[in-house]
Write a protein that holds these residues in place. Structure first.
Motif, PDB file in Angstrom:
ATOM      1  N   ASP A 149       0.940  -0.851   0.083  1.00  0.00           N
ATOM      2  CA  ASP A 149       0.555  -0.391  -0.099  1.00  0.00           C
ATOM      3  C   ASP A 149       1.002   1.133   0.414  1.00  0.00           C
ATOM      4  OD1 ASP A 149      -1.904   1.521   0.052  1.00  0.00           O
ATOM      5  OD2 ASP A 149      -2.279   1.506   2.255  1.00  0.00           O
ATOM      6  N   ILE A 150       1.118   2.028  -1.326  1.00  0.00           N
ATOM      7  CA  ILE A 150       1.640   3.035  -1.641  1.00  0.00           C
ATOM      8  C   ILE A 150       1.393   4.072  -1.947  1.00  0.00           C
ATOM      9  CG2 ILE A 150       4.162   3.841  -2.461  1.00  0.00           C
ATOM     10  CD1 ILE A 150       5.289   1.308  -2.307  1.00  0.00           C
ATOM     11  N   SER A 151       1.577   5.188  -1.399  1.00  0.00           N
ATOM     12  CA  SER A 151       0.384   5.962  -1.679  1.00  0.00           C
ATOM     13  C   SER A 151       0.867   7.351  -1.151  1.00  0.00           C
ATOM     14  CB  SER A 151      -1.323   6.004  -1.879  1.00  0.00           C
ATOM     15  OG  SER A 151      -1.504   7.153  -1.425  1.00  0.00           O
ATOM     16  N   LEU A 211       7.267   0.673   4.107  1.00  0.00           N
ATOM     17  CA  LEU A 211       7.502   1.419   3.082  1.00  0.00           C
ATOM     18  C   LEU A 211       6.245   2.566   2.040  1.00  0.00           C
ATOM     19  CD1 LEU A 211       9.311   3.098   0.708  1.00  0.00           C
ATOM     20  CD2 LEU A 211       9.063   0.843  -0.460  1.00  0.00           C
ATOM     21  N   ARG A 212       6.138   3.407   2.899  1.00  0.00           N
ATOM     22  CA  ARG A 212       4.496   4.196   2.440  1.00  0.00           C
ATOM     23  C   ARG A 212       4.384   5.311   1.468  1.00  0.00           C
ATOM     24  NH1 ARG A 212       3.629   3.661   8.166  1.00  0.00           N
ATOM     25  NH2 ARG A 212       4.907   4.301   9.931  1.00  0.00           N
ATOM     26  N   VAL A 213       5.606   5.204   0.899  1.00  0.00           N
ATOM     27  CA  VAL A 213       5.578   6.143  -0.658  1.00  0.00           C
ATOM     28  C   VAL A 213       6.515   6.387  -0.897  1.00  0.00           C
ATOM     29  CG1 VAL A 213       5.374   8.854  -0.813  1.00  0.00           C
ATOM     30  CG2 VAL A 213       4.529   8.381   1.220  1.00  0.00           C
ATOM     31  N   LEU A 214       6.273   6.197  -2.168  1.00  0.00           N
ATOM     32  CA  LEU A 214       7.283   6.598  -3.360  1.00  0.00           C
ATOM     33  C   LEU A 214       6.566   7.829  -4.164  1.00  0.00           C
ATOM     34  CD1 LEU A 214       7.880   2.577  -4.352  1.00  0.00           C
ATOM     35  CD2 LEU A 214       9.955   4.670  -3.589  1.00  0.00           C
ATOM     36  N   ARG A 215       7.884   8.373  -5.018  1.00  0.00           N
ATOM     37  CA  ARG A 215       7.599   9.235  -5.897  1.00  0.00           C
ATOM     38  C   ARG A 215       8.943   9.847  -7.091  1.00  0.00           C
ATOM     39  NH1 ARG A 215       3.062  12.632  -6.075  1.00  0.00           N
ATOM     40  NH2 ARG A 215       2.375  11.223  -4.355  1.00  0.00           N
ATOM     41  N   ASP A 216       8.855   9.754  -7.785  1.00  0.00           N
ATOM     42  CA  ASP A 216      10.069  10.176  -8.805  1.00  0.00           C
ATOM     43  C   ASP A 216       9.733  11.769  -9.445  1.00  0.00           C
ATOM     44  OD1 ASP A 216       7.544   9.434 -10.352  1.00  0.00           O
ATOM     45  OD2 ASP A 216       8.602   9.418 -12.003  1.00  0.00           O
ATOM     46  N   PRO A 217      10.923  12.508  -8.987  1.00  0.00           N
ATOM     47  CA  PRO A 217      10.930  14.122  -8.450  1.00  0.00           C
ATOM     48  C   PRO A 217      10.823  14.385 -10.135  1.00  0.00           C
ATOM     49  CG  PRO A 217      12.453  13.318  -7.464  1.00  0.00           C
ATOM     50  CD  PRO A 217      12.049  11.933  -8.170  1.00  0.00           C
ATOM     51  N   THR A 218      10.124  14.345 -11.135  1.00  0.00           N
ATOM     52  CA  THR A 218      10.171  15.215 -12.231  1.00  0.00           C
ATOM     53  C   THR A 218       9.815  16.356 -12.816  1.00  0.00           C
ATOM     54  OG1 THR A 218       7.917  14.500 -12.744  1.00  0.00           O
ATOM     55  CG2 THR A 218       9.612  13.018 -13.320  1.00  0.00           C
ATOM     56  N   ARG A 219       9.207  16.802 -12.841  1.00  0.00           N
ATOM     57  CA  ARG A 219       8.871  18.234 -13.517  1.00  0.00           C
ATOM     58  C   ARG A 219       8.140  18.834 -11.499  1.00  0.00           C
ATOM     59  NH1 ARG A 219       3.946  18.937 -16.944  1.00  0.00           N
ATOM     60  NH2 ARG A 219       3.336  17.222 -15.759  1.00  0.00           N
ATOM     61  N   GLY A 220       8.825  20.348 -11.680  1.00  0.00           N
ATOM     62  CA  GLY A 220       9.142  21.057 -10.842  1.00  0.00           C
ATOM     63  C   GLY A 220       9.755  20.204  -9.674  1.00  0.00           C
ATOM     64  N   GLY A 221      10.649  19.243  -9.692  1.00  0.00           N
ATOM     65  CA  GLY A 221      11.625  18.301  -8.971  1.00  0.00           C
ATOM     66  C   GLY A 221      11.774  18.131  -7.482  1.00  0.00           C
ATOM     67  N   LEU A 222      12.449  17.667  -6.544  1.00  0.00           N
ATOM     68  CA  LEU A 222      12.346  17.423  -5.565  1.00  0.00           C
ATOM     69  C   LEU A 222      11.762  18.277  -4.527  1.00  0.00           C
ATOM     70  CD1 LEU A 222      13.223  15.606  -2.983  1.00  0.00           C
ATOM     71  CD2 LEU A 222      15.313  16.965  -2.737  1.00  0.00           C
ATOM     72  N   ALA A 223      11.662  19.984  -4.791  1.00  0.00           N
ATOM     73  CA  ALA A 223      10.847  20.181  -3.687  1.00  0.00           C
ATOM     74  C   ALA A 223      10.030  20.404  -4.356  1.00  0.00           C
ATOM     75  CB  ALA A 223      11.702  22.056  -4.210  1.00  0.00           C
ATOM     76  N   THR A 224       9.156  20.969  -4.833  1.00  0.00           N
ATOM     77  CA  THR A 224       7.540  20.255  -5.853  1.00  0.00           C
ATOM     78  C   THR A 224       6.409  18.771  -5.229  1.00  0.00           C
ATOM     79  OG1 THR A 224       7.672  22.017  -7.127  1.00  0.00           O
ATOM     80  CG2 THR A 224       5.911  20.122  -7.407  1.00  0.00           C
ATOM     81  N   THR A 225       8.330  18.014  -5.706  1.00  0.00           N
ATOM     82  CA  THR A 225       7.577  15.976  -5.318  1.00  0.00           C
ATOM     83  C   THR A 225       7.426  16.648  -3.957  1.00  0.00           C
ATOM     84  OG1 THR A 225       8.813  15.472  -6.783  1.00  0.00           O
ATOM     85  CG2 THR A 225       8.043  14.505  -4.925  1.00  0.00           C
ATOM     86  N   VAL A 271      12.044   8.695  -4.553  1.00  0.00           N
ATOM     87  CA  VAL A 271      12.558  10.141  -3.107  1.00  0.00           C
ATOM     88  C   VAL A 271      10.791   8.952  -2.033  1.00  0.00           C
ATOM     89  CG1 VAL A 271      10.597  11.477  -1.677  1.00  0.00           C
ATOM     90  CG2 VAL A 271      11.966  12.494  -3.875  1.00  0.00           C
ATOM     91  N   ALA A 272      11.875   8.440  -1.003  1.00  0.00           N
ATOM     92  CA  ALA A 272      10.965   7.370  -1.052  1.00  0.00           C
ATOM     93  C   ALA A 272      10.633   8.019   0.978  1.00  0.00           C
ATOM     94  CB  ALA A 272      11.439   6.068  -0.464  1.00  0.00           C
ATOM     95  N   ILE A 273       9.567   7.432   1.218  1.00  0.00           N
ATOM     96  CA  ILE A 273       9.235   8.213   2.677  1.00  0.00           C
ATOM     97  C   ILE A 273       8.974   6.809   3.253  1.00  0.00           C
ATOM     98  CG2 ILE A 273       7.582   9.315   4.545  1.00  0.00           C
ATOM     99  CD1 ILE A 273       7.326  11.023   1.986  1.00  0.00           C
ATOM    100  N   CYS A 274       9.633   6.322   4.763  1.00  0.00           N
ATOM    101  CA  CYS A 274       9.598   4.894   5.407  1.00  0.00           C
ATOM    102  C   CYS A 274       9.200   5.285   6.649  1.00  0.00           C
ATOM    103  CB  CYS A 274      10.817   3.910   4.585  1.00  0.00           C
ATOM    104  SG  CYS A 274      11.652   4.553   5.277  1.00  0.00           S
ATOM    105  N   SER A 275       8.897   4.075   6.998  1.00  0.00           N
ATOM    106  CA  SER A 275       8.823   4.284   9.034  1.00  0.00           C
ATOM    107  C   SER A 275       9.773   4.306   9.076  1.00  0.00           C
ATOM    108  CB  SER A 275       7.506   3.804   9.205  1.00  0.00           C
ATOM    109  OG  SER A 275       8.121   2.033   9.174  1.00  0.00           O
TER     110      SER A 275
END
Length: 333
Positions: A149-151, A211-225, A271-275
């Motif tokens: 469950d990744i969101s 592993l809670r969140v995954l996102r690739d920082p494309t347009r807008g980069g890391l900050a926007t993601t 970018v990954a966010i995890c416990s």
């Protein structure tokens, strides 16, 4: 224009270029759709993306491989195993066939390396002056395994923020080619398919929910993601400027051009966010993978009713890392 008219020329283009280059049993069937078996268990995921990068060819990649990698990564960021791709080409009248073949060759190589075939597609030709060379849209489908469950809405206060490597490589590589900028060291795009890295991270997580969140920082980069995730999850974040890796040549180019690498697109990073209890195991798995060798811990998730992303600077201060306003670099993915 005959290549888009549906007649002999169109059939020849499809058969001799697209089918011959992207060759697989699904395309060889010659139908207007592809039929495939649905894996047992889990749930299906689908993502679609348009690719309008300018220039079409840049150091480290081109619009062909980018169109494969970008959609594979969108599917993979849900924790899914990408299975198949569909591709749609909009080609401007007069676009050189040699360049089109180079793009399709690149797509074929990228899809085969990733193990994710292009199984159906479409081609349209528009009048000269009503396009910009070639635009490619790709759609991908994949399957998420049971228990995953990744969101972007799953981040919780106390969670750890991980980054798979250096930021800004792709955007600066495209800009340098577009503007004919020469630097002492070549800056190349980081474009890559990340699904095998994601699979390694899922295997390493002590619990499926770690592993809670995954996102690739494309347009807008890391900050926007990070701002997107903070808003989705209703949390804040504090990141460490000194922990965020930027190649010296990318940093120098950004300083020269007045750009902030935090807002520049990437095409082969996540970018990954995890416990907290899973962070060390996931980070080790990332570093053991070629696409995560420079992975780092860059911050934590906090309780914040304003959903601010803040950054502790190298000089000991703290500032808000806001949403991107306007466009730093248009047409980069």
């Amino acid at each position: 224009m005959g290549h888009g008219a549906g007649g002999r020329a169109a059939a020849q283009l499809i058969e001799e270029l697209f089918v011959a280059t992207l060759d697989n049993p699904y395309l060889r069937q010659g139908d207007d759709s592809a039929s495939f078996a649905i894996p047992v268990g889990g749930r299906m995921v689908m993502a679609t993306d348009g690719h309008v990068v300018s220039p079409l060819f840049f150091p480290g990649g081109d619009v062909g491989c980018l169109s494969v990698h970008g959609t594979i990564n969108d599917v993979a960021m849900s924790g899914a195993q990408p299975l198949y791709l569909a591709a749609s080409f909009i080609i401007e009248e007069g676009f050189p066939l040699a360049e089109l073949k180079r793009i399709v060759d690149s797509m074929a190589a990228a899809s085969r390396e990733a193990g994710v075939p292009v199984i159906t597609g479409d081609t349209k030709v528009v009048e000269r002056g009503k396009g910009d060379g070639v635009f490619i849209s790709t759609t991908g489908v994949g399957v998420v395994g049971p228990g995953v469950d990744i969101s972007g809405s799953n981040a919780r206060s106390g969670d750890v923020v991980l980054l798979s490597g250096t930021i800004g490589d792709h955007g600066v590589a495209v800009l340098s080619q577009r503007e004919s900028l020469e630097f002492a060291t070549t800056i190349t795009s980081d474009t890559a398919a990340l699904h095998t890295l994601v699979a390694a991270m899922l295997r390493a997580a002590p619990t499926a929910a770690g592993l809670r969140v995954l996102r690739d920082p494309t347009r807008g980069g890391l900050a926007t993601t990070l701002n997107e995730i903070a808003g989705q999850s209703g949390v804040g974040m504090v990141i460490q400027e000194a922990a965020i890796p930027v190649l010296p040549q990318v940093d120098a180019a950004c300083e020269l051009l007045g750009l902030d690498p935090l807002y520049i697109a990437n095409e082969g990073k996540l970018v990954a966010i995890c416990s907290p209890d899973c962070a060390d195991a996931i980070l080790l798995a990332m570093r053991a993978h070629p696409l995560g060798a420079q992975a780092v811990r860059i911050g934590v998730v906090t309780e914040d009713p304003h959903h601010f992303v803040q950054m502790d600077t190298r000089f000991g201060g703290r500032r808000v890392v806001d949403w991107l306003s306007g466009e730093q670099l248009p047409r980069i993915c």
